[in-house]
Design a protein around this motif. Structure first.
Motif, short mmCIF file in Angstrom:
data_model
loop_
_atom_site.label_atom_id
_atom_site.label_comp_id
_atom_site.label_asym_id
_atom_site.label_seq_id
_atom_site.Cartn_x
_atom_site.Cartn_y
_atom_site.Cartn_z
N LEU A 307 -101.77 -7.48 5.49
CA LEU A 307 -100.89 -8.63 5.47
C LEU A 307 -101.56 -9.76 6.25
O LEU A 307 -102.51 -9.54 7.00
CB LEU A 307 -99.54 -8.29 6.10
CG LEU A 307 -98.80 -7.10 5.50
CD1 LEU A 307 -97.55 -6.81 6.31
CD2 LEU A 307 -98.44 -7.36 4.05
N ALA A 308 -101.07 -10.98 6.06
CA ALA A 308 -101.69 -12.12 6.74
C ALA A 308 -101.67 -11.95 8.25
O ALA A 308 -102.68 -12.13 8.93
CB ALA A 308 -100.98 -13.41 6.32
N ILE A 309 -100.51 -11.58 8.80
CA ILE A 309 -100.40 -11.49 10.25
C ILE A 309 -101.18 -10.30 10.80
O ILE A 309 -101.75 -10.37 11.89
CB ILE A 309 -98.92 -11.40 10.68
CG1 ILE A 309 -98.21 -10.23 9.99
CG2 ILE A 309 -98.21 -12.70 10.38
CD1 ILE A 309 -96.78 -10.04 10.47
N THR A 310 -101.26 -9.20 10.05
CA THR A 310 -102.03 -8.05 10.53
C THR A 310 -103.53 -8.31 10.45
O THR A 310 -104.28 -7.91 11.35
CB THR A 310 -101.66 -6.80 9.73
OG1 THR A 310 -101.88 -7.04 8.33
CG2 THR A 310 -100.21 -6.43 9.94
N LEU A 311 -103.98 -8.97 9.41
CA LEU A 311 -105.39 -9.32 9.31
C LEU A 311 -105.80 -10.27 10.43
O LEU A 311 -106.90 -10.14 11.00
CB LEU A 311 -105.70 -9.94 7.95
CG LEU A 311 -105.68 -8.99 6.74
CD1 LEU A 311 -105.95 -9.76 5.47
CD2 LEU A 311 -106.70 -7.87 6.92
N ASP A 326 -114.16 -3.28 11.97
CA ASP A 326 -113.19 -3.39 10.88
C ASP A 326 -113.95 -3.66 9.59
O ASP A 326 -114.80 -4.55 9.53
CB ASP A 326 -112.20 -4.52 11.16
CG ASP A 326 -110.91 -4.40 10.36
OD1 ASP A 326 -111.02 -4.35 9.12
OD2 ASP A 326 -109.83 -4.36 10.96
N THR A 327 -113.65 -2.87 8.58
CA THR A 327 -114.38 -2.98 7.31
C THR A 327 -113.76 -3.95 6.33
O THR A 327 -114.30 -4.15 5.25
CB THR A 327 -114.46 -1.59 6.65
OG1 THR A 327 -113.13 -1.09 6.43
CG2 THR A 327 -115.23 -0.62 7.53
N LYS A 333 -115.98 -11.40 7.59
CA LYS A 333 -116.43 -12.77 7.40
C LYS A 333 -116.04 -13.64 8.59
O LYS A 333 -116.85 -14.44 9.09
CB LYS A 333 -115.83 -13.34 6.12
CG LYS A 333 -116.21 -14.80 5.86
CD LYS A 333 -115.57 -15.32 4.57
CE LYS A 333 -115.94 -16.78 4.34
NZ LYS A 333 -115.33 -17.32 3.09
N GLY A 334 -114.82 -13.48 9.07
CA GLY A 334 -114.39 -14.26 10.22
C GLY A 334 -115.22 -13.97 11.46
O GLY A 334 -115.60 -14.89 12.19
N LYS A 335 -115.54 -12.71 11.70
CA LYS A 335 -116.35 -12.34 12.86
C LYS A 335 -117.76 -12.91 12.74
O LYS A 335 -118.30 -13.47 13.71
CB LYS A 335 -116.40 -10.82 13.00
CG LYS A 335 -117.25 -10.34 14.18
CD LYS A 335 -117.21 -8.83 14.30
CE LYS A 335 -118.14 -8.35 15.41
NZ LYS A 335 -117.77 -8.90 16.74
N LEU A 359 -111.23 -19.80 6.51
CA LEU A 359 -110.58 -18.49 6.53
C LEU A 359 -109.12 -18.59 6.06
O LEU A 359 -108.63 -17.68 5.38
CB LEU A 359 -110.64 -17.91 7.94
CG LEU A 359 -112.04 -17.56 8.47
CD1 LEU A 359 -111.97 -17.11 9.92
CD2 LEU A 359 -112.69 -16.49 7.60
N ALA A 360 -108.44 -19.67 6.43
CA ALA A 360 -107.05 -19.83 5.98
C ALA A 360 -106.99 -20.01 4.47
O ALA A 360 -106.09 -19.48 3.81
CB ALA A 360 -106.41 -21.02 6.70
N ASN A 361 -107.95 -20.74 3.91
CA ASN A 361 -107.98 -20.89 2.45
C ASN A 361 -108.21 -19.55 1.76
O ASN A 361 -107.64 -19.28 0.70
CB ASN A 361 -109.07 -21.89 2.06
CG ASN A 361 -108.72 -23.31 2.47
OD1 ASN A 361 -107.55 -23.65 2.64
ND2 ASN A 361 -109.73 -24.14 2.65
N ASP A 362 -109.06 -18.71 2.37
CA ASP A 362 -109.28 -17.38 1.80
C ASP A 362 -108.00 -16.56 1.79
O ASP A 362 -107.69 -15.88 0.81
CB ASP A 362 -110.37 -16.66 2.59
CG ASP A 362 -111.74 -17.27 2.39
OD1 ASP A 362 -111.89 -18.04 1.42
OD2 ASP A 362 -112.65 -16.99 3.19
#
Length: 587
Positions: A307-311, A326-327, A333-335, A359-362
């Protein structure tokens, strides 16, 4: 198994359980079914009654049946249908029949005195029983029902937990560590950690929920939640320390605020997350020990749903915990983007906006749901991020500057004095000043200025109620004293009391003036200071005299009138006490 087969199995199990139940409970079920309350009420009791019987006793389940009938009659079917479900959860907390019976009695009393508030009380029952127990819940109900004497709507809001005083009471009575329990130590901790001395205050109970549950900062200082529900005292103290350490990192390393402009809420949330990680990384370079404090609250792992908040929580963890991997492609990508940008320009916060937007667009393209109205920054020690943003328009969560609480009248008077000393130079300032003067004039005509509130003991709930008694100051209008004199003539007791007070006020009495260059006597304290200065080879203060003088003073009278309901009762053999004081006021 199909839904029909599942429903059939549940029905068979329920009927089998009913055959094993006592005749008392089955009779209660039969009465509810035949009373015409509707299938929803009957099914709720049929489902939850056995749960209550298992958690407490069959007698408790029978009591629940009588309560459901009572609530259905007094408050309606919808409230009655909710009672069994809430009762099943209450039974898990209470365990014993006397305790459960008292809980039912409190609901029955609410249905009798304030039937429209039963649903509201059912909303707060779970939290109340979990945090403050049955005794606290009893007091809570008593306080709410007492409010119906002044406002039934306010009483309903109180029992729903929506009134600021209700939230204040529930927070204070819970076993959670409170801000005021550790206020001095927290201020000392922040000063020792960051060398900063901003005002640190508790978030007001009237603030939005997102602000009440997270730390925050602004131009005037830091605000902290009154408590962290769901955490024990040890973890709550660690949360306070972690929150102060995090906010201090923002104050030290967030050099300028971000402009929201046309950014979407999800973009704001991701950019804020990256800025949180950046300032924490800079703080860790100076104080590596903070890693263990912060990382202990990053508990989201790769097994959580995408989910958005868990990711976002998983990205936060991977940016602070080097042992966590985290896989998920979005997290990786964010890291990667963050590590590359931080290695190149760690002090440039603009890369957070650039990367956060991508990242938000993704996340948006992944069609993951994100509700900005209910979003809560994770983990709990991080601030609400209102302090690092500036908004062209008012956002859903407005920034609330922290101000040190001072005495209301003194602060208001100081603001008036400063406004009086200002000399406007522009037409706009003159218009604002005229509007303020008009506002003051209208308020003076009403002759009422709200002051501060005080705690007061409530004999109904047998508790000290915080912020319960409100004092207003009223400047008496200048009118003829005929009514007042006539009232004083009739009330000789009041007249003699006022005479004694005035005669003992020492009006026009002699006053001592000290530390003067000339006078009638030597000021002993000034002489000692002067002699000490001479021995220290310093120039002594020549003001070593004093004198007695008679200065005329006006006599101010403050009349405090108790307008609570208790003053409506007769005072002794005479009329109600308030009527006597009211007669003294000019009309």
């Amino acid at each position: 198994m199909t839904e029909a087969a599942t429903a059939k199995t549940n029905t068979v199990e329920t009927r089998e359980y009913e055959r094993q139940m006592s005749a008392v409970w089955t009779k209660a079920l039969s009465q509810i079914a035949q009373a015409g309350y509707g299938e929803t009420v009957t099914q709720a009791y049929r489902t939850c009654g056995p749960m209550v019987a298992e958690a407490v006793s069959e007698e408790a389940a029978a009591d629940l049946g009588r309560l459901v009938s009572w609530i259905a009659i007094r408050s309606g079917r919808r409230a009655a249908a909710r009672v069994p479900h809430t009762a099943a959860r209450a039974a898990e907390h209470l365990k014993t029949f006397p305790a459960f019976s008292e809980w039912c009695a409190l609901l029955e009393r609410t249905g009798r005195d304030l039937p429209e508030a039963v649903e509201a009380l059912l909303e707060t029952s779970d939290r109340s029983l979990a945090e403050i127990g049955l005794s606290g819940f009893r007091t809570f109900v008593g306080m709410g029902l007492a409010l119906r004497l002044t406002s039934r709507e306010k009483a309903r809001l109180f029992l729903a937990g929506e009134d600021p005083e209700a939230r204040h009471f529930l927070d204070r009575q819970s076993s959670v560590l409170r801000f005021d329990d550790e206020e001095l130590r927290l201020k000392t901790f922040h000063a020792a950690l960051w060398g900063q001395l901003p005002p640190i205050v508790e978030t007001p109970a009237t603030a939005p929920e997102q602000m009440r549950r997270r730390a925050g900062f602004g131009r005037d200082g830091i605000r902290l939640p009154s408590g962290f529900p769901g955490f024990d005292r040890a973890d709550s103290l660690k949360l306070y320390h972690a929150a102060l350490a995090h906010v201090g990192a923002h104050i030290a390393f967030t050099r300028q605020v971000f402009e929201r402009k046309s950014l979407k809420p999800l973009q704001v949330a991701v950019i804020s997350l990256l800025e949180d990680a950046r300032v924490e990384r800079l703080a860790l370079q100076k104080m590596p020990g903070l890693r263990s404090l912060w990382s202990s609250f990053h508990t989201m792992d790769a097994n959580s749903a995408d989910l958005a908040i868990t990711l976002m929580a998983r990205l936060s963890r991977t940016l602070i915990d080097p042992e966590y991997s985290d896989t998920n492609g979005w997290v990786e990508k964010g890291k990667r983007l963050f590590e590359e940008a931080f290695a190149a320009t760690p002090n440039d916060q603009t890369f957070c906006r650039r990367i956060g937007g991508l990242l938000a667009n993704d996340l948006g393209q992944m069609r993951l749901q994100f509700d900005a109205r209910t979003y809560m920054v994770q983990p709990a020690y991080r601030d609400d991020n209102l302090g690092i943003w500036t908004f062209d328009e008012e956002p859903d969560l407005i920034e609330m500057d922290v101000a040190v609480e001072t005495e209301g009248v003194r602060l208001e008077q100081q603001e008036r004095d400063e406004a009086d000393r200002q000399e406007p130079e522009e037409e706009e300032k003159r218009e604002e000043e005229a509007a303020a003067a008009e506002k003051l004039r209208l308020r003076d005509e009403d002759a009422v200025t709200r002051l501060i509130t005080y705690p007061e003991y409530d004999h109904v709930s047998r508790r000290m109620r915080p912020d319960w008694c409100t004092v207003h100051v009223t400047e008496a209008p200048r009118k003829a004293a005929t009514d007042l004199l006539r009232s004083l003539t009739q009330e000789t007791r009041i007249q003699s009391s006022l005479t004694s007070l005035i005669s003992g006020a020492n009006v026009n009495a002699f006053q001592r003036e000290r530390r003067l260059e000339t006078g009638d006597f030597l000021d002993l304290d000034a002489c000692i200071d002067a002699q000490a200065s001479r021995r220290n080879r310093e120039i002594p203060d020549p003001r070593i005299f004093g004198r007695k003088s008679c200065k005329g003073r006006d006599l101010d009278i403050l009349l405090l009138i108790d307008q609570s309901h208790s003053t409506g009762e007769p005072a002794g053999e005479g009329a109600p006490a308030f009527s006597i004081l009211n007669a003294c006021l000019p009309r």
